[in-house]
Design a protein around this motif. Structure first.
Motif, PDB file in Angstrom:
ATOM      1  N   LEU A   1       0.830  -1.211   0.000  1.00 26.89           N
ATOM      2  CA  LEU A   1       0.000   0.000   0.000  1.00 26.89           C
ATOM      3  C   LEU A   1       0.862   1.257   0.000  1.00 26.89           C
ATOM      4  O   LEU A   1       0.573   2.218  -0.727  1.00 26.89           O
ATOM      5  CB  LEU A   1      -0.952  -0.007   1.208  1.00 26.89           C
ATOM      6  CG  LEU A   1      -2.046  -1.067   1.187  1.00 26.89           C
ATOM      7  CD1 LEU A   1      -2.772  -1.114   2.527  1.00 26.89           C
ATOM      8  CD2 LEU A   1      -3.025  -0.822   0.041  1.00 26.89           C
ATOM      9  N   ASP A   2       1.905   1.261   0.798  1.00 24.72           N
ATOM     10  CA  ASP A   2       2.818   2.414   0.841  1.00 24.72           C
ATOM     11  C   ASP A   2       3.528   2.609  -0.492  1.00 24.72           C
ATOM     12  O   ASP A   2       3.628   3.733  -0.996  1.00 24.72           O
ATOM     13  CB  ASP A   2       3.865   2.234   1.949  1.00 24.72           C
ATOM     14  CG  ASP A   2       3.279   2.304   3.348  1.00 24.72           C
ATOM     15  OD1 ASP A   2       2.122   2.762   3.507  1.00 24.72           O
ATOM     16  OD2 ASP A   2       3.973   1.887   4.296  1.00 24.72           O
ATOM     17  N   LEU A   3       4.024   1.522  -1.071  1.00 27.34           N
ATOM     18  CA  LEU A   3       4.742   1.592  -2.345  1.00 27.34           C
ATOM     19  C   LEU A   3       3.813   2.025  -3.476  1.00 27.34           C
ATOM     20  O   LEU A   3       4.199   2.816  -4.344  1.00 27.34           O
ATOM     21  CB  LEU A   3       5.385   0.237  -2.658  1.00 27.34           C
ATOM     22  CG  LEU A   3       6.227   0.150  -3.926  1.00 27.34           C
ATOM     23  CD1 LEU A   3       7.389   1.136  -3.899  1.00 27.34           C
ATOM     24  CD2 LEU A   3       6.750  -1.284  -4.101  1.00 27.34           C
ATOM     25  N   LEU A   4       2.592   1.532  -3.464  1.00 34.20           N
ATOM     26  CA  LEU A   4       1.612   1.890  -4.484  1.00 34.20           C
ATOM     27  C   LEU A   4       1.346   3.396  -4.468  1.00 34.20           C
ATOM     28  O   LEU A   4       1.419   4.064  -5.512  1.00 34.20           O
ATOM     29  CB  LEU A   4       0.309   1.120  -4.239  1.00 34.20           C
ATOM     30  CG  LEU A   4      -0.754   1.221  -5.316  1.00 34.20           C
ATOM     31  CD1 LEU A   4      -0.351   0.404  -6.544  1.00 34.20           C
ATOM     32  CD2 LEU A   4      -2.095   0.718  -4.775  1.00 34.20           C
ATOM     33  N   GLU A   5       1.069   3.948  -3.300  1.00 33.83           N
ATOM     34  CA  GLU A   5       0.761   5.374  -3.200  1.00 33.83           C
ATOM     35  C   GLU A   5       1.973   6.237  -3.531  1.00 33.83           C
ATOM     36  O   GLU A   5       1.862   7.216  -4.290  1.00 33.83           O
ATOM     37  CB  GLU A   5       0.231   5.712  -1.804  1.00 33.83           C
ATOM     38  CG  GLU A   5      -0.190   7.165  -1.692  1.00 33.83           C
ATOM     39  CD  GLU A   5      -0.856   7.502  -0.367  1.00 33.83           C
ATOM     40  OE1 GLU A   5      -0.717   8.668   0.057  1.00 33.83           O
ATOM     41  OE2 GLU A   5      -1.519   6.628   0.224  1.00 33.83           O
ATOM     42  N   LEU A   6       3.131   5.897  -3.003  1.00 32.93           N
ATOM     43  CA  LEU A   6       4.333   6.676  -3.281  1.00 32.93           C
ATOM     44  C   LEU A   6       4.643   6.683  -4.779  1.00 32.93           C
ATOM     45  O   LEU A   6       4.943   7.732  -5.358  1.00 32.93           O
ATOM     46  CB  LEU A   6       5.528   6.121  -2.499  1.00 32.93           C
ATOM     47  CG  LEU A   6       6.876   6.807  -2.756  1.00 32.93           C
ATOM     48  CD1 LEU A   6       6.819   8.310  -2.446  1.00 32.93           C
ATOM     49  CD2 LEU A   6       7.972   6.128  -1.937  1.00 32.93           C
ATOM     50  N   SER A   7       4.549   5.543  -5.418  1.00 34.41           N
ATOM     51  CA  SER A   7       4.846   5.454  -6.845  1.00 34.41           C
ATOM     52  C   SER A   7       3.842   6.254  -7.670  1.00 34.41           C
ATOM     53  O   SER A   7       4.212   6.918  -8.644  1.00 34.41           O
ATOM     54  CB  SER A   7       4.875   3.991  -7.297  1.00 34.41           C
ATOM     55  OG  SER A   7       5.894   3.296  -6.612  1.00 34.41           O
ATOM     56  N   ALA A   8       2.566   6.213  -7.292  1.00 35.88           N
ATOM     57  CA  ALA A   8       1.548   6.994  -8.002  1.00 35.88           C
ATOM     58  C   ALA A   8       1.824   8.489  -7.848  1.00 35.88           C
ATOM     59  O   ALA A   8       1.705   9.254  -8.812  1.00 35.88           O
ATOM     60  CB  ALA A   8       0.156   6.639  -7.486  1.00 35.88           C
ATOM     61  N   LYS A   9       2.204   8.909  -6.656  1.00 36.34           N
ATOM     62  CA  LYS A   9       2.529  10.324  -6.434  1.00 36.34           C
ATOM     63  C   LYS A   9       3.705  10.747  -7.310  1.00 36.34           C
ATOM     64  O   LYS A   9       3.708  11.846  -7.876  1.00 36.34           O
ATOM     65  CB  LYS A   9       2.839  10.574  -4.953  1.00 36.34           C
ATOM     66  CG  LYS A   9       1.609  10.551  -4.077  1.00 36.34           C
ATOM     67  CD  LYS A   9       1.957  10.753  -2.622  1.00 36.34           C
ATOM     68  CE  LYS A   9       0.700  10.783  -1.763  1.00 36.34           C
ATOM     69  NZ  LYS A   9       1.009  10.901  -0.321  1.00 36.34           N
ATOM     70  N   ILE A  10       4.699   9.889  -7.427  1.00 30.68           N
ATOM     71  CA  ILE A  10       5.857  10.198  -8.267  1.00 30.68           C
ATOM     72  C   ILE A  10       5.443  10.284  -9.735  1.00 30.68           C
ATOM     73  O   ILE A  10       5.870  11.194 -10.459  1.00 30.68           O
ATOM     74  CB  ILE A  10       6.977   9.160  -8.046  1.00 30.68           C
ATOM     75  CG1 ILE A  10       7.543   9.298  -6.627  1.00 30.68           C
ATOM     76  CG2 ILE A  10       8.078   9.309  -9.094  1.00 30.68           C
ATOM     77  CD1 ILE A  10       8.441   8.169  -6.190  1.00 30.68           C
ATOM     78  N   MET A  11       4.598   9.352 -10.190  1.00 27.35           N
ATOM     79  CA  MET A  11       4.113   9.400 -11.571  1.00 27.35           C
ATOM     80  C   MET A  11       3.369  10.712 -11.824  1.00 27.35           C
ATOM     81  O   MET A  11       3.540  11.337 -12.871  1.00 27.35           O
ATOM     82  CB  MET A  11       3.177   8.227 -11.848  1.00 27.35           C
ATOM     83  CG  MET A  11       3.821   6.879 -11.708  1.00 27.35           C
ATOM     84  SD  MET A  11       4.741   6.427 -13.146  1.00 27.35           S
ATOM     85  CE  MET A  11       3.786   5.053 -13.671  1.00 27.35           C
ATOM     86  N   ASN A  12       2.554  11.131 -10.862  1.00 28.45           N
ATOM     87  CA  ASN A  12       1.816  12.385 -11.007  1.00 28.45           C
ATOM     88  C   ASN A  12       2.766  13.583 -11.024  1.00 28.45           C
ATOM     89  O   ASN A  12       2.594  14.499 -11.826  1.00 28.45           O
ATOM     90  CB  ASN A  12       0.778  12.537  -9.894  1.00 28.45           C
ATOM     91  CG  ASN A  12      -0.377  11.573 -10.053  1.00 28.45           C
ATOM     92  OD1 ASN A  12      -0.754  11.201 -11.157  1.00 28.45           O
ATOM     93  ND2 ASN A  12      -0.947  11.146  -8.936  1.00 28.45           N
ATOM     94  N   THR A  13       3.765  13.567 -10.157  1.00 26.64           N
ATOM     95  CA  THR A  13       4.763  14.639 -10.135  1.00 26.64           C
ATOM     96  C   THR A  13       5.476  14.750 -11.475  1.00 26.64           C
ATOM     97  O   THR A  13       5.764  15.848 -11.952  1.00 26.64           O
ATOM     98  CB  THR A  13       5.796  14.396  -9.009  1.00 26.64           C
ATOM     99  OG1 THR A  13       5.112  14.418  -7.752  1.00 26.64           O
ATOM    100  CG2 THR A  13       6.889  15.440  -9.010  1.00 26.64           C
ATOM    101  N   CYS A  14       5.744  13.606 -12.089  1.00 27.13           N
ATOM    102  CA  CYS A  14       6.414  13.572 -13.395  1.00 27.13           C
ATOM    103  C   CYS A  14       5.449  13.850 -14.551  1.00 27.13           C
ATOM    104  O   CYS A  14       5.858  13.835 -15.715  1.00 27.13           O
ATOM    105  CB  CYS A  14       7.092  12.217 -13.599  1.00 27.13           C
ATOM    106  SG  CYS A  14       8.466  11.917 -12.485  1.00 27.13           S
TER     107      CYS A  14
END
Length: 193
Positions: free
Chosen positions: A16-29
């Motif tokens: 769950l932590d990895l999923l959210e962090l990765s999605a936030k990074i994708m959005n930032t990019c």
């Protein structure tokens, strides 16, 4: 199964932590991504990660080398372990193009990799079909499934999913409303070329 874990207990929390962090990074990019595979299926059907699944899946259409390099650098700058796989002599892909980005948390000051792997599949549009590769299997679906995305709320965060979610899941899995715990991506997927 690609990994010998399940998304239960501590692995579920890590996932769950990895999923959210990765999605936030994708959005930032500013990348258009979507939940994929068992991750999409579990969240859409059961509002959870499937406990018998063994990884997380995102996808995105090939955005160009500079954007992928930015994504990889951003993932690394967040302290994640990142590995890339490239195409080698596999049609219709070009040798050296990115095939998949594998992301994990780091443990023990970066000496060990986390238990949960998040795969980011890079997909390529050829003749209105989106192609990608898992292991040695080439897969494709009509590009229309990835042309637009919408959001789904899960675990207090909004994730991108294909706008034609139900149609997409039917195309890949058939009757996706019935759980199949021993589904095999290398033999059972209707997207196999």
């Amino acid at each position: 199964m690609a990994y010998s874990i399940t998304l239960t207990g501590k692995n579920n929390k890590e996932a769950l932590d990895l999923l959210e962090l990765s999605a936030k990074i994708m959005n930032t990019c500013k990348l258009v991504y979507w939940l994929e595979g068992g991750t999409l299926l579990g969240i859409r059907r059961e509002n959870r990660l499937l406990p018998w699944d063994n990884d997380l899946d995102f996808s995105l259409m090939y955005p160009g080398k500079p954007k992928l390099e930015t994504l990889i650098n951003q993932l690394k700058s967040e302290g994640l372990r990142v590995r890339v796989r490239k195409f080698k002599n596999t049609l219709p892909f070009k040798n050296g193009d990115l095939r998949i980005i594998k992301v994990r948390k780091k443990k023990l000051f970066g000496l060990l990799k986390g238990n949960v792997c998040l795969d980011i599949f890079i997909k390529y549009n050829y003749n209105e079909k989106a192609y990608w590769q898992i292991g040695n299997k080439v897969k494709n679906v009509p590009y229309k499934f990835y042309a637009t995305v919408k959001e789904i709320k899960f675990n207090n965060y909004s994730y991108s999913i294909p706008k034609l979610t139900d149609e997409y899941l039917t195309y890949r899995y058939g009757n996706w409303n019935v759980p199949v715990k021993n589904w095999n991506t290398f033999t059972d997927d209707n997207a196999l070329s």
